[in-house]
Write a protein that holds these residues in place. Sequence first.
Motif, PDB file in Angstrom:
ATOM      1  N   TYR A 122     130.436  48.771  47.925  1.00 17.49           N
ATOM      2  CA  TYR A 122     129.922  50.034  48.450  1.00 17.49           C
ATOM      3  C   TYR A 122     130.250  51.136  47.459  1.00 17.49           C
ATOM      4  CZ  TYR A 122     128.901  53.822  51.779  1.00 17.49           C
ATOM      5  OH  TYR A 122     128.371  54.921  52.405  1.00 17.49           O
ATOM      6  N   THR A 123     129.217  51.786  46.891  1.00 15.58           N
ATOM      7  CA  THR A 123     129.408  52.854  45.920  1.00 15.58           C
ATOM      8  C   THR A 123     128.454  54.004  46.244  1.00 15.58           C
ATOM      9  OG1 THR A 123     127.807  51.807  44.426  1.00 15.58           O
ATOM     10  CG2 THR A 123     130.133  51.348  44.032  1.00 15.58           C
ATOM     11  N   SER A 124     128.704  55.160  45.662  1.00 18.99           N
ATOM     12  CA  SER A 124     127.802  56.300  45.806  1.00 18.99           C
ATOM     13  C   SER A 124     128.065  57.281  44.655  1.00 18.99           C
ATOM     14  CB  SER A 124     128.030  56.999  47.161  1.00 18.99           C
ATOM     15  OG  SER A 124     129.345  57.505  47.254  1.00 18.99           O
ATOM     16  N   PRO A 125     127.073  58.118  44.298  1.00 13.47           N
ATOM     17  CA  PRO A 125     125.702  58.068  44.801  1.00 13.47           C
ATOM     18  C   PRO A 125     124.930  56.939  44.144  1.00 13.47           C
ATOM     19  CG  PRO A 125     125.871  59.733  43.105  1.00 13.47           C
ATOM     20  CD  PRO A 125     127.263  59.186  43.300  1.00 13.47           C
ATOM     21  N   HIS A 126     123.697  56.714  44.560  1.00 18.94           N
ATOM     22  CA  HIS A 126     122.854  55.721  43.909  1.00 18.94           C
ATOM     23  C   HIS A 126     122.159  56.380  42.714  1.00 18.94           C
ATOM     24  CE1 HIS A 126     120.338  57.785  46.894  1.00 18.94           C
ATOM     25  NE2 HIS A 126     119.338  57.606  46.058  1.00 18.94           N
ATOM     26  N   LEU A 127     121.625  55.546  41.830  1.00 13.95           N
ATOM     27  CA  LEU A 127     120.907  56.061  40.668  1.00 13.95           C
ATOM     28  C   LEU A 127     119.406  56.152  40.931  1.00 13.95           C
ATOM     29  CD1 LEU A 127     122.816  54.269  37.772  1.00 13.95           C
ATOM     30  CD2 LEU A 127     122.795  56.712  38.253  1.00 13.95           C
ATOM     31  N   VAL A 128     118.817  55.056  41.398  1.00 16.87           N
ATOM     32  CA  VAL A 128     117.371  55.031  41.589  1.00 16.87           C
ATOM     33  C   VAL A 128     117.003  54.879  43.061  1.00 16.87           C
ATOM     34  CG1 VAL A 128     115.208  53.874  40.954  1.00 16.87           C
ATOM     35  CG2 VAL A 128     117.049  54.099  39.271  1.00 16.87           C
ATOM     36  N   ARG A 129     117.577  53.899  43.755  1.00 18.08           N
ATOM     37  CA  ARG A 129     117.257  53.685  45.174  1.00 18.08           C
ATOM     38  C   ARG A 129     118.539  53.586  45.982  1.00 18.08           C
ATOM     39  NH1 ARG A 129     113.135  49.965  47.732  1.00 18.08           N
ATOM     40  NH2 ARG A 129     112.973  51.795  49.072  1.00 18.08           N
ATOM     41  N   PHE A 130     118.482  54.071  47.208  1.00 18.10           N
ATOM     42  CA  PHE A 130     119.646  54.072  48.090  1.00 18.10           C
ATOM     43  C   PHE A 130     120.241  52.670  48.241  1.00 18.10           C
ATOM     44  CE2 PHE A 130     121.779  53.617  52.123  1.00 18.10           C
ATOM     45  CZ  PHE A 130     122.559  54.756  52.191  1.00 18.10           C
ATOM     46  N   HIS A 131     119.386  51.641  48.197  1.00 14.15           N
ATOM     47  CA  HIS A 131     119.830  50.261  48.410  1.00 14.15           C
ATOM     48  C   HIS A 131     120.972  49.858  47.470  1.00 14.15           C
ATOM     49  CE1 HIS A 131     115.792  50.806  49.865  1.00 14.15           C
ATOM     50  NE2 HIS A 131     115.784  49.659  50.500  1.00 14.15           N
ATOM     51  N   GLU A 132     121.064  50.512  46.291  1.00 11.86           N
ATOM     52  CA  GLU A 132     122.127  50.197  45.327  1.00 11.86           C
ATOM     53  C   GLU A 132     123.519  50.451  45.908  1.00 11.86           C
ATOM     54  OE1 GLU A 132     121.567  52.630  41.843  1.00 11.86           O
ATOM     55  OE2 GLU A 132     119.401  52.597  42.168  1.00 11.86           O
ATOM     56  N   ARG A 133     123.625  51.359  46.877  1.00  9.40           N
ATOM     57  CA  ARG A 133     124.939  51.720  47.416  1.00  9.40           C
ATOM     58  C   ARG A 133     125.572  50.570  48.206  1.00  9.40           C
ATOM     59  NH1 ARG A 133     125.184  57.900  49.471  1.00  9.40           N
ATOM     60  NH2 ARG A 133     123.703  58.881  48.037  1.00  9.40           N
ATOM     61  N   ILE A 134     124.758  49.700  48.781  1.00  9.18           N
ATOM     62  CA  ILE A 134     125.244  48.618  49.638  1.00  9.18           C
ATOM     63  C   ILE A 134     124.835  47.299  48.997  1.00  9.18           C
ATOM     64  CG2 ILE A 134     125.159  47.598  51.952  1.00  9.18           C
ATOM     65  CD1 ILE A 134     124.245  50.367  52.991  1.00  9.18           C
ATOM     66  N   PRO A 194     118.663  44.158  51.279  1.00  9.69           N
ATOM     67  CA  PRO A 194     117.197  44.073  51.394  1.00  9.69           C
ATOM     68  C   PRO A 194     116.629  45.188  52.261  1.00  9.69           C
ATOM     69  CG  PRO A 194     118.230  41.928  51.788  1.00  9.69           C
ATOM     70  CD  PRO A 194     119.332  42.941  51.769  1.00  9.69           C
ATOM     71  N   GLU A 195     115.399  45.579  51.976  1.00  7.13           N
ATOM     72  CA  GLU A 195     114.755  46.679  52.689  1.00  7.13           C
ATOM     73  C   GLU A 195     114.720  46.438  54.199  1.00  7.13           C
ATOM     74  OE1 GLU A 195     112.354  49.905  53.968  1.00  7.13           O
ATOM     75  OE2 GLU A 195     113.742  49.630  52.306  1.00  7.13           O
ATOM     76  N   THR A 196     114.343  45.225  54.624  1.00  3.32           N
ATOM     77  CA  THR A 196     114.248  44.958  56.068  1.00  3.32           C
ATOM     78  C   THR A 196     115.611  45.094  56.738  1.00  3.32           C
ATOM     79  OG1 THR A 196     114.426  42.594  55.564  1.00  3.32           O
ATOM     80  CG2 THR A 196     112.215  43.484  55.922  1.00  3.32           C
ATOM     81  N   ASP A 197     116.653  44.623  56.075  1.00  8.21           N
ATOM     82  CA  ASP A 197     118.007  44.728  56.628  1.00  8.21           C
ATOM     83  C   ASP A 197     118.447  46.185  56.709  1.00  8.21           C
ATOM     84  OD1 ASP A 197     117.796  42.008  56.447  1.00  8.21           O
ATOM     85  OD2 ASP A 197     119.590  41.715  55.231  1.00  8.21           O
ATOM     86  N   LEU A 198     118.197  46.950  55.631  1.00  7.19           N
ATOM     87  CA  LEU A 198     118.627  48.346  55.607  1.00  7.19           C
ATOM     88  C   LEU A 198     117.925  49.140  56.711  1.00  7.19           C
ATOM     89  CD1 LEU A 198     120.188  50.678  54.352  1.00  7.19           C
ATOM     90  CD2 LEU A 198     118.330  50.955  52.697  1.00  7.19           C
ATOM     91  N   LEU A 199     116.629  48.920  56.868  1.00  7.07           N
ATOM     92  CA  LEU A 199     115.884  49.630  57.909  1.00  7.07           C
ATOM     93  C   LEU A 199     116.476  49.333  59.285  1.00  7.07           C
ATOM     94  CD1 LEU A 199     113.544  51.352  58.898  1.00  7.07           C
ATOM     95  CD2 LEU A 199     112.083  49.319  58.781  1.00  7.07           C
ATOM     96  N   ALA A 200     116.749  48.057  59.565  1.00  5.41           N
ATOM     97  CA  ALA A 200     117.316  47.688  60.864  1.00  5.41           C
ATOM     98  C   ALA A 200     118.696  48.315  61.067  1.00  5.41           C
ATOM     99  CB  ALA A 200     117.402  46.162  60.977  1.00  5.41           C
ATOM    100  N   LEU A 201     119.535  48.307  60.032  1.00  4.39           N
ATOM    101  CA  LEU A 201     120.885  48.873  60.137  1.00  4.39           C
ATOM    102  C   LEU A 201     120.838  50.375  60.419  1.00  4.39           C
ATOM    103  CD1 LEU A 201     122.333  47.002  57.041  1.00  4.39           C
ATOM    104  CD2 LEU A 201     123.199  46.716  59.378  1.00  4.39           C
ATOM    105  N   LEU A 202     119.973  51.082  59.695  1.00  6.90           N
ATOM    106  CA  LEU A 202     119.862  52.529  59.882  1.00  6.90           C
ATOM    107  C   LEU A 202     119.373  52.864  61.290  1.00  6.90           C
ATOM    108  CD1 LEU A 202     118.304  53.520  56.443  1.00  6.90           C
ATOM    109  CD2 LEU A 202     120.651  53.957  57.195  1.00  6.90           C
ATOM    110  N   GLU A 203     118.407  52.089  61.783  1.00  6.26           N
ATOM    111  CA  GLU A 203     117.882  52.352  63.129  1.00  6.26           C
ATOM    112  C   GLU A 203     118.939  52.092  64.193  1.00  6.26           C
ATOM    113  OE1 GLU A 203     114.366  49.891  63.020  1.00  6.26           O
ATOM    114  OE2 GLU A 203     113.084  51.639  62.611  1.00  6.26           O
TER     115      GLU A 203
END
Length: 424
Positions: free
Chosen positions: A74-86, A94-103
């Motif tokens: 787990y790092t921050s900030p990201h460089l290009v896409r938020f997904h890099e942080r996790i 993955p995008e599908t996992d991140l979307l579900a987690l945020l919701e």
Amino acid sequence: MSQSSDAVLERLTRLHPKIIDLSLGRIERLLSRLGRPDRRLPPVVHVAGTNGKGSVIALLRAMLEADGQRVHVYTSPHLVRFHERIRLAGEPVPETDLLALLEICEAANGEASITFFEITTAAAFLAFAQSPADVLLLEVGLGGRLDATNVIARPALTAITPVSMDHMQYLGETLPEIALEKAGILKPDVTAVIARQRPEAAAVIAARAAEVGAPLLRRDQEWEVVPQADGFRLRDGAETLQLPHPALIGAHQLDNAGQAAVLARRLGLPATAIAAGLRSVRWPARLQHLTTGPLVAALPQGWQLWLDGGHNAQAGEMLAAEAAGWSDPLDLVYGMLNTKAAADFLRPLAGSVRRLRAVAIPGEANSLSAEEAAAHARACGIAAAPAGDLEQAVAELMASAERPARILICGSLYLAGKVLAEHG
């Protein structure tokens, strides 16, 4: 049409635009509603400090992966896409996992007050709790004592990289005040690996460690790094290891490599895995030589384009030390947030820079304007002018040059991210 994680992230930013207000109460409340995922994590290495946190984590991750271990990061900030942080077992979430987690986190939080970093940290903990791994490398977002990551009651290890003046509006106006915030991650009976510190910071960290009962392994006391032609010698207690140069560029990376190696040894890694990790490590936007993209394609023969995201006094000193060893002239393309002390970053570089073009960071409301950034540089004695964008800045530096130079884009991780997204 289904929404994306970008849409949820943007909504979270808009719903919770509060000024940073460091506190553990809000994230503790949300984690309780989520069933305390922070208590179901792999062994945690918690890393605070001002400079080098990301590099130490990248080095330690490479060492652990060379040993065949699954590593969450787990790092921050990201460089290009938020997904890099996790990063889950080495890969961006993955995008599908991140979307579900945020919701899930958004629904659990409801209308309660919370910051963007807090709710996304809760999402990260949920991701890490759901996916098996051997180790979680956890970077502090801001400070330490009241940072959202500091809900981890008993990490396996903690680390504090060099502490310097940064984020003064949140952490204090003096080095001892800032060091006390960083030392807030120290825990009873949890070993802390400490980088070389200025004396006033070292004293605060030592006092806090004694107060909570945290054993310290300090650079130049319990461990030592000795540079050598083919790498470095690490003295760790009574033992000595011969290790290769890290693949990251810069003399300061030997310091980060030593700290990562001491952490790795406490996690039981053999010297072979530590050496393999040092050779294989990658960490973008830290004195990175850019070799692809339209900016590079436009360079005449003999020119080089480099990128660094450092933005405080210590980063400026590090870049100046590196530039002292370069034979070709150094030109800067520089942009910075208005929350940073531009003069502190630029002043050490004044004697090394031939010319500078200043740019506003695209899409960043808190960016200095190109004119403001150029004025800061001129006040430090650097020949500087504003430019409309990166392409114009590079073109102007090349057009007025008598001989090829090394162009360094620097001043902000946010600017570095824009460069990597468009020109990496």
